[in-house]
Scaffold this motif. Structure first.
Motif, PDB file in Angstrom:
ATOM      1  N   HIS A 119       9.875   3.063  -6.564  1.00  0.00           N
ATOM      2  CA  HIS A 119      10.533   3.731  -7.349  1.00  0.00           C
ATOM      3  C   HIS A 119      12.036   4.411  -7.106  1.00  0.00           C
ATOM      4  O   HIS A 119      12.966   4.573  -7.796  1.00  0.00           O
ATOM      5  CB  HIS A 119       9.643   5.060  -7.456  1.00  0.00           C
ATOM      6  CG  HIS A 119       8.464   5.111  -8.094  1.00  0.00           C
ATOM      7  ND1 HIS A 119       7.145   5.578  -7.598  1.00  0.00           N
ATOM      8  CD2 HIS A 119       8.109   4.355  -9.370  1.00  0.00           C
ATOM      9  CE1 HIS A 119       6.178   5.311  -8.610  1.00  0.00           C
ATOM     10  NE2 HIS A 119       6.880   4.606  -9.481  1.00  0.00           N
ATOM     11  N   ILE A 140      12.382   4.183  -0.705  1.00  0.00           N
ATOM     12  CA  ILE A 140      11.062   3.577  -0.587  1.00  0.00           C
ATOM     13  C   ILE A 140      10.966   2.160  -0.323  1.00  0.00           C
ATOM     14  O   ILE A 140      10.189   1.504   0.416  1.00  0.00           O
ATOM     15  CB  ILE A 140      10.191   3.921  -1.838  1.00  0.00           C
ATOM     16  CG1 ILE A 140       9.962   5.481  -1.867  1.00  0.00           C
ATOM     17  CG2 ILE A 140       8.744   3.671  -1.643  1.00  0.00           C
ATOM     18  CD1 ILE A 140       9.339   6.259  -3.228  1.00  0.00           C
ATOM     19  N   ALA A 180       1.080  -1.115  -0.069  1.00  0.00           N
ATOM     20  CA  ALA A 180       0.087  -0.051  -0.053  1.00  0.00           C
ATOM     21  C   ALA A 180       0.965   1.223  -0.088  1.00  0.00           C
ATOM     22  O   ALA A 180       0.361   2.452  -0.147  1.00  0.00           O
ATOM     23  CB  ALA A 180      -0.989   0.070   1.283  1.00  0.00           C
ATOM     24  N   LEU A 181       2.166   1.068   0.158  1.00  0.00           N
ATOM     25  CA  LEU A 181       3.143   2.301   0.227  1.00  0.00           C
ATOM     26  C   LEU A 181       3.072   2.794  -1.028  1.00  0.00           C
ATOM     27  O   LEU A 181       3.216   2.348  -2.091  1.00  0.00           O
ATOM     28  CB  LEU A 181       4.432   1.853   0.677  1.00  0.00           C
ATOM     29  CG  LEU A 181       5.061   2.580   1.818  1.00  0.00           C
ATOM     30  CD1 LEU A 181       4.191   2.933   3.078  1.00  0.00           C
ATOM     31  CD2 LEU A 181       6.525   2.033   2.246  1.00  0.00           C
ATOM     32  N   GLU A 182       3.160   4.368  -0.948  1.00  0.00           N
ATOM     33  CA  GLU A 182       3.061   5.226  -2.159  1.00  0.00           C
ATOM     34  C   GLU A 182       4.474   4.831  -2.716  1.00  0.00           C
ATOM     35  O   GLU A 182       5.469   5.029  -1.884  1.00  0.00           O
ATOM     36  CB  GLU A 182       2.857   6.549  -1.847  1.00  0.00           C
ATOM     37  CG  GLU A 182       2.773   7.438  -3.095  1.00  0.00           C
ATOM     38  CD  GLU A 182       2.484   8.872  -2.938  1.00  0.00           C
ATOM     39  OE1 GLU A 182       2.367   9.444  -1.903  1.00  0.00           O
ATOM     40  OE2 GLU A 182       2.884   9.658  -3.821  1.00  0.00           O
ATOM     41  N   GLY A 183       4.637   4.580  -4.160  1.00  0.00           N
ATOM     42  CA  GLY A 183       6.149   4.459  -4.846  1.00  0.00           C
ATOM     43  C   GLY A 183       6.306   2.939  -4.838  1.00  0.00           C
ATOM     44  O   GLY A 183       7.405   2.752  -5.400  1.00  0.00           O
TER      45      GLY A 183
END
Lengths: 800, 165
Positions: free
Chosen positions: A115, A119, A59-62
């Motif tokens: 990305h 991250i 769920a983490l962005e990136g």
């Protein structure tokens, strides 16, 4: 007079790019849109995994992908057993990601693609893994105790392999001996620790349908072949490139490290470039280690010091898996006899699983251990029998007229351990003369009078190098660019192949080494080959380069002979020109001969155009049957067996009994690797090897807690020696050419490290002889040396 | 609100770069990934090996131990900025080549950048001074002795080139 490059200290072709920051290491390659990966590793040495929850990470962005074993599909299978052996009854290789059990701290559990690396590491932090801890197997003897905990439930007694080798009748030799001495000897775990950690980058090319993998591997073709099978791609659908590689020392050859599967798979599935670069902590806890053997050994001698027999049984710590089979213990057991005539020999090794990082060869590959045992036994015998330590060695050396000498053992390549050539007497005599062995006792006594404790150590070894199966080279003269382009597929990690191979070509074709461009480690430029290991690249690839260049020379001579109506045997190559011997005016630049050699050519240079015009029209097709266009050749070299290099080292050390600090005052290495292509490079290899041996003797140690937690997880714990610890090393050569290859060379890459622990043990005992200190294990740090002194016996230094 | 990005302006090898970057970005990663100057290498990322050494306002520093934001407004020189011109080598680089002071080349940029200010401050160093100067940089290939010889050669060359200094 023709310039000869072979044997000259030619400055390296590769240096300018390294010196200006223009080298291209894997992490320097960054295609647009590259994603970065991180690996979640086990924090526990031995545990069942009951749950892995990656929801928060996904769920983490990136974050682009988070994989556990379940996501790997058909790729979830154990690595191939690349070096099988009949004695390896219980092999275990690793899956790319652990499923329900982890067997060492550092074992990969999940793989994150994001990305950027920051991250990806954030995502690793929020993956939840539930463990059910199990007791860990750490100590070698505890691992083989009757009630031992098992690393793998289906491997009884934790023993992966039991290997025995025997020569003669050791029982009889020991029964009839005048003297028998025994020793228990241990070398701790250490590792190669190249300055560049491992790295893998992969990119799927949608236009060409090729998966390109840049990998720090020492064996790009093996990785290419394995990946093609694993991913279901044709061999030419996978290209593996080992670009500039920042040191290897054995650690970077594996089939496979998990990331070598996971990164290509991710790039292939995600259709995006994916890169993973190991950090140092990962390298220390999760890239392969070595050393780690416990020996119980005995030597039997006649009263005059003649060795009658040696017995050695040892435990070899393979860690949690056997990715490299039992190569290390095989090498230990077959190279232990070294330069000595040992008519009766028994060796038994047990390869033992522990909950630690897997073991595969590190520079020396089992030899430092074997040499440590042999030399310690000889030292013990010499001391107990009151013999001079040099004399007992000379007495038992294989004589120069005994070659080829069959040791009676089977080497790692399955061929007999048959020494091709050597002169161990000359080597030891030379090193002892350099170090002034004769004058040493007086020097030592003088220093003692000043309250300084110095000791001398000497050690000798034999190293099987340059094993098959084969390597190849493609040599092509590019007439337009006016250079010779050579392709090989061994990886290079600092050995200077771009220079030493170029020297071989330059001699054949009458040009300069800087006119030769060598490609290493690209599976696209050579389709067949094995890799850089076992001190084999100069021997096997070097000779392949030599025979290929010779074939090019023969072809150029034929063309020139035809142009100038001469005999091909009378064609000479010098200063970039190909000409008739004695008539330099009848000649052409090599580059023009290359243009002439192509039936379809566009010659702009006047000389080349003239040469083409000179070539008589022959009957038949423009390219005759059996001929190839261009000035090029692709040949392979396959040695029948290993070429056996050797060396004799000696050093003088000073030990401070109050602090336990050791200072190396002098170090001399006399080295025999047959004919030397580039002495500057060979000496550099010896320097670096000795430095690693000094590290392994006093500084470098992989420490584990009884629970299997690695404590050597930074360079503040795992101590790589610095310029303050490593002395200047004096190197001299003797040359006994190998009769097994056209160039007469033997390998040199691993040599320097091999005798160092053995030599340092002897030097320590000599320096601390007032305390009757006995060195039976290495490394020893100052505190431990101090403890040996305290435990020692010394009437004169009761307060020490 | 936590600030996660910040604008920085850094001079590297004479060119000025302005970027907005995450505050947690290491200077080493900034140099390599943002600026594409990949000659600065990472060997340990905990300040021991010295591979990532660069010059910050003329001083040798470890770029893995700094955040990029800390370099804001400073002048950096990396290994790419040492040679006087493309195709040429600095006397120290040439000395490294002549003395075979590098093998795999990975640690080399860090040694060079460490040695530049050292040789500027000590034009005729002893072997011990050289070894002390090198002792914060790890090399796994050479055993250091050819690096020591290269520094001695470079010091000689640099004294000859600039006798008046």
């Amino acid at each position: 007079m023709t310039t000869r490059w072979f044997g000259e200290p030619v400055r390296r072709n590769e240096d300018p790019r390294f010196l200006t920051g223009e080298g291209t290491y894997v992490d320097d390659i960054h295609p647009p849109g590259t994603l970065q990966a991180a690996v979640l590793r086990s924090p526990i040495a031995h545990a069942n995994i009951t749950k892995i929850d990656v929801c928060a990470a996904r769920a983490l962005e990136g974050v682009v992908a988070v994989w556990t074993w379940e996501d790997l599909g058909d790729v979830f299978r154990p690595s191939p057993m690349s070096v099988p052996h009949e004695s390896l009854t219980h092999p275990k290789t690793q899956y790319p990601l652990a499923r329900d059990k982890v067997n060492y701290v550092g074992e990969p559990i999940a793989f994150v693609v994001a990305h950027d690396r920051y991250i990806a590491e954030d995502a690793c932090d929020v993956i939840e893994v539930d463990f059910e801890p199990l007791p860990a197997v750490v100590d070698l003897e505890a691992a083989v105790a009757p009630d031992a905990i098992l690393v793998h439930d289906d491997v009884p007694g934790n023993v992966a392999a039991t290997l025995t080798q025997q020569v003669g009748d050791p029982d009889r030799a020991f029964a009839e001996a005048d003297h028998v001495f025994t020793a228990r000897l241990y070398l701790e775990r250490g590792a190669g620790q190249p300055m560049e950690t491992r790295a893998v980058l992969a990119q799927w090319d949608e236009l060409e349908h090729v998966l390109t993998v840049w990998d720090t591997t020492q064996a790009p073709l093996s990785i290419r072949n394995g990946l093609a099978v694993l991913l279901g791609l044709p061999e030419n659908g996978v290209r593996v490139v080992a670009p500039d590689v920042g040191g290897g020392f054995g650690t970077k050859i594996m089939m496979f490290y998990a990331e070598e599967v996971l990164v290509p798979l991710a790039a292939y599935k995600l259709r995006r470039p994916v890169k993973w670069v190991e950090d140092r902590r990962e390298h220390l806890i999760a890239s392969n280690h070595e050393r780690g053997q416990l020996h119980e050994s005995a030597i039997a001698l006649r009263a005059d010091g003649t060795i009658l027999g040696v017995r050695d049984t040892f435990l070899h710590d393979t860690g949690a898996y056997t990715p490299y089979g039992i190569v290390v213990p095989i090498v230990t057991s077959t190279q232990l006899p070294g330069p000595y005539r040992i008519p009766n020999y028994f060796s038994e090794s047990r390869t033992v699983y522990t909950n630690k990082v897997p073991v595969s060869p590190y520079r020396g590959a089992g030899r430092p251990h074997g040499v440590f045992v042999m030399e310690r036994l000889i030292d013990l015998a010499a001391r107990e029998m009151g013999m001079d330590r040099a004399e007992i060695r000379f007495k038992n050396f294989i004589a120069p007229d005994e070659f080829p000498y069959d040791v009676g053992l089977t080497f790692q390549d399955g061929a007999p351990t048959r020494y091709d050539s050597g002169n161990y007497q000359a080597g030891l005599a030379k090193v002892l003369s350099h170090i002034d062995y004769e004058g040493f006792p007086a020097y030592q006594a003088r220093m003692r009078d000043e309250g300084r404790f110095i000791g001398l150590g000497m050690a000798s070894y034999v190293e099987g190098t340059g094993i098959g199966p084969y390597e190849g080279a493609h040599v092509r003269v590019d007439g337009t660019a006016q250079k010779v382009v050579v392709a090989t597929c061994v990886g290079t990690q600092g050995q200077g192949h771009e220079t030493s191979f170029a020297q071989i070509v330059a001699d054949e074709l009458g040009i300069r080494p800087d006119q030769v461009e060598i490609t290493t480690g690209d599976s696209r430029s050579m389709n067949w080959g094995s890799g850089t290991y076992a001190s084999r690249s100069a021997v096997v690839t070097g000779n392949a380069v030599g025979v290929s260049a010779r074939a090019v020379r023969a072809k150029a001579a034929t063309i020139a002979a035809e142009l100038f109506e001469a005999n091909p045997a009378d064609i000479e190559f010098e200063n970039e020109r190909v000409f008739v011997n004695g008539s330099p005016e009848y000649g052409l630049p090599l580059w023009d001969v290359a243009i002439v050699a192509n039936p379809i050519r566009y010659a702009y240079g006047s000389q080349a155009a003239k040469a083409i015009a000179m070539r008589k029209q022959r009957p038949g097709p423009p390219l005759p049957d059996g001929d190839d266009p261009g000035l090029e050749a692709r040949k392979y070299f396959s040695p029948a067996q290993a070429a056996f290099a050797s060396g004799n080292h000696a050093a003088i050390v000073e030990v401070d009994p109050e602090t336990g600090i050791v200072t190396i005052l002098r170090y001399v290495a006399v080295h025999d690797c047959g004919r030397v292509i580039n002495p500057m490079i060979v000496e550099g290899q010896v320097h670096g090897g000795v430095a690693q041996g000094i590290g392994g003797s006093f500084y470098e140690r992989m420490v584990y807690t009884p629970e299997g937690q690695p404590l050597s997880t930074t360079f503040m714990d795992y101590l790589i020696p610095t310029a303050m610890e490593i002395p200047s090393i004096e190197v001299d050569h003797i040359e006994t050419p190998s009769p097994l290859n056209p160039l007469g060379i033997k390998g040199a890459g691993e040599a320097g490290v091999i005798p160092v622990p053995a030599l340092m043990a002897q030097a320590l005992e000599d320096a601390l002889s007032p305390w009757k200190v006995r060195v039976t294990e290495l490394p020893l740090n100052p505190g431990e040396i101090r403890a040996l002194v305290r435990a020692g016996i010394d009437p004169e230094h009761v307060n020490a | 609100m936590i600030v996660t990005e910040r604008a920085v302006s850094v001079s590297v090898n004479g060119a000025t770069y302005a970027r907005t970057i995450p505050v947690r970005l290491l200077l080493s990663d900034f140099i390599r990934n943002e600026l594409g100057l990949t000659g600065t290498h990472l060997g340990c990322e905990h300040g021991v090996c010295g591979c990532c050494t660069i010059l910050l306002d003329g001083q040798a520093v470890r770029s893995c131990l700094m955040f990029a934001v800390q370099a804001d407004g400073h002048e950096l020189i990396t290994v790419e900025g040492l040679a006087p011109a493309p195709g040429q080598l600095h006397p120290l680089q040439e000395a490294f080549r002549q003395e075979h002071a590098l093998q795999c080349g990975y640690c080399t940029p860090g040694f060079l950048t460490t040695l530049i200010p050292f040789l500027e401050s000590n034009r005729d160093p002893s072997e011990l001074e050289i070894r002390q100067a090198l002792s914060g940089n790890l090399c796994r290939c050479t055993g250091y002795q050819n690096i020591v010889k290269a520094v001695q050669r470079a010091a000689r060359e640099m004294r000859t080139v600039e006798p008046g200094r």
